[in-house]
Every structure is written in C-alpha cells, then in structure tokens.
Write a protein that holds these residues in place. Structure first.
Motif, PDB file in Angstrom:
ATOM      1  N   ILE A   1       0.815  -1.222   0.000  1.00 26.39           N
ATOM      2  CA  ILE A   1       0.000   0.000   0.000  1.00 26.39           C
ATOM      3  C   ILE A   1       0.848   1.271   0.000  1.00 26.39           C
ATOM      4  O   ILE A   1       0.318   2.372  -0.070  1.00 26.39           O
ATOM      5  CB  ILE A   1      -1.011   0.030   1.165  1.00 26.39           C
TER       6      ILE A   1
ATOM      7  N   THR B   1       0.929   1.256   9.016  1.00 24.48           N
ATOM      8  CA  THR B   1       0.070   0.311   8.297  1.00 24.48           C
ATOM      9  C   THR B   1      -0.517  -0.724   9.246  1.00 24.48           C
ATOM     10  O   THR B   1      -1.720  -1.014   9.194  1.00 24.48           O
ATOM     11  CB  THR B   1       0.863  -0.396   7.178  1.00 24.48           C
TER      12      THR B   1
ATOM     13  N   LEU C   1      -7.644   4.280   6.424  1.00 25.05           N
ATOM     14  CA  LEU C   1      -6.887   4.188   5.180  1.00 25.05           C
ATOM     15  C   LEU C   1      -7.589   5.032   4.133  1.00 25.05           C
ATOM     16  O   LEU C   1      -8.808   5.236   4.206  1.00 25.05           O
ATOM     17  CB  LEU C   1      -6.807   2.736   4.688  1.00 25.05           C
TER      18      LEU C   1
ATOM     19  N   GLN D   1      -5.516   3.036  -0.551  1.00 22.30           N
ATOM     20  CA  GLN D   1      -4.804   2.121   0.351  1.00 22.30           C
ATOM     21  C   GLN D   1      -5.679   0.930   0.729  1.00 22.30           C
ATOM     22  O   GLN D   1      -5.211  -0.212   0.738  1.00 22.30           O
ATOM     23  CB  GLN D   1      -4.365   2.852   1.621  1.00 22.30           C
TER      24      GLN D   1
END
Length: 145
Positions: free
Chosen positions: A28, A35, A45, A49
């Motif tokens: 991503i 993350t 996100l 993503q």
C-alpha cells in the motif's frame, strides 16, 4: 462492518497468505508501523490504500469500506493486559516522569505530539539477546497561553 471485525479478517488473511505486515505496508506504500496500526483499526486508510490492502489480502469491499472509516482510537482493556502491550505502559509508568522532565529541560513547557508523529521498530543484535529498539518521533508543541 466494525473495524474490529475487519481487523480480525485482515489478521486471518495475512496469516493464511503467509504475509508479513511489512509485505502489506509495501503493497500500500505506507510505513510498516502505521500500516499495522491502521489495519488493526487505529487509523483510516485512504480508498486507494484500502483497495490495495484488500486486493493484496484477497478481502472484499466490506472490509475495504471498514478500513476507510475514522476510528475510535485507543486500546481495549484486553489489549492493555497483554504482556507485550503492558510492558510499554510499565516502561512509561517508570520512565514517563523522567522523560517529561527532560523534554521540559531541553525544549521548554510543552508536549510531544502523538498526532504529528512517527514510530519505528527495529531489531538490534546483541550477544546477550537481540534488543528491541522503538523510536517515537513527535513534533514538540509548546504551551501557548
């Protein structure tokens, strides 16, 4: 779908696929600690993503939708009782007052931001057993009255 349900599906898909958190972060295009926290429900996100993460993990649009939602941040009592998480709380309990004094001495009256902030984790080999190195990097915010 609740963010906690999406997080469980992410974890299961990661394990099932034999992926590391670093693999997903690379997929991503985001830092690994951020993350991981986001996929566990602590950050939203972007649509891009979420789509990339779900494609990488083979998860559906319902999970992607949940990953885009703004979270209620913080840990549950169960998470805080986990020995690994608890040791961070314990370390801050012991060293927090000293860190506060040193921050004030070095920077003045203010705080380290946890919003304008990055965190990183590294392994450092040591003959007595590998070391965990955690770096908190937060902007200093001075109190203005």
């Amino acid at each position: 779908m609740r963010k906690t349900d999406a997080a469980e599906l992410v974890i299961a898909a990661r394990v099932r696929g034999g992926h590391t958190w670093a693999d997903i972060a690379e997929a991503i295009g985001a830092p690994v600690v951020w993350t991981t926290a986001a996929l566990l429900g602590q950050h939203p996100l972007t649509a891009e993503q979420a789509e990339k993460a779900c494609a990488f993990l083979g998860l559906d649009d319902a999970v992607a939708e949940s990953l885009r939602l703004r979270p209620y941040r913080g840990s549950t009592p169960e998470a805080m009782a986990d020995p690994t998480v608890y040791r961070f709380a314990e370390a801050l309990s012991v060293y927090g007052p000293a860190l506060k004094e040193l921050i004030h001495e070095e920077f003045g009256d203010g705080i380290m931001s946890a919003i304008n902030f990055t965190v990183d984790i590294k392994r450092r080999p040591d003959p007595d057993g590998d070391r965990v190195v955690v770096t908190f990097d937060g902007k200093f915010l001075d109190y203005k009255w």
